[in-house]
Design a protein around this motif. Structure first.
Motif: not given
Length: 131
Positions: A50, A52-54, A56-57, A60, A64
């Motif tokens: 899945k 991670g936060r990095v 996803l950032a 954005r 993506s």
């Protein structure tokens, strides 16, 4: 002095192994499932995680990447096993095998997928060696 005949225990093992091979010979996959196995060859191992936060950032910020996860849970379980087999061969974690079986596949189908991928990997490696 007593004599212990151990050949009988080996014969039983051969019968069990023969039954497992016979089951693998009768296992089949649909054409759609085979296409999932073939497409999984191009997927990276990281496609199984899945984001991670990095990630996803970054998605954005830069746009993506397409999500390789399949919408159908059964096909996604097949894709996961195929990706692992393309990259790791037979070294697949037991929880992945349990998830594959829980999705509705059999151990015979698991063996069929791994044997097919193994043959393809060997053929590709032999081809590279002769070039």
């Amino acid at each position: 002095m007593a004599y212990l005949d151990l050949t009988q225990s080996y014969d039983i093992g051969a019968v069990v192994a023969g039954k497992a091979m016979a089951d693998a010979d009768t296992a089949t996959l649909s054409p759609l499932e085979w296409s999932v196995v073939a497409l999984a060859q191009r997927d990276r191992l990281s496609s199984l995680n899945k984001p991670g936060r990095v990630a996803l950032a970054m998605g954005r910020l830069f746009g993506s990447r397409p999500n390789p996860e399949l919408a159908d849970a059964k096909l996604e379980a097949l894709r996961r096993i195929a990706v692992l087999a393309w990259h790791r061969g037979y070294a697949i974690a037991s929880h992945e095998i349990r998830a594959f079986k829980a999705a509705g596949f059999t151990l015979a189908q698991y063996e069929l997928v791994l044997a097919s991928i193994s043959r393809s990997r060997n053929a590709r490696n032999n081809q590279r060696a002769h070039v």
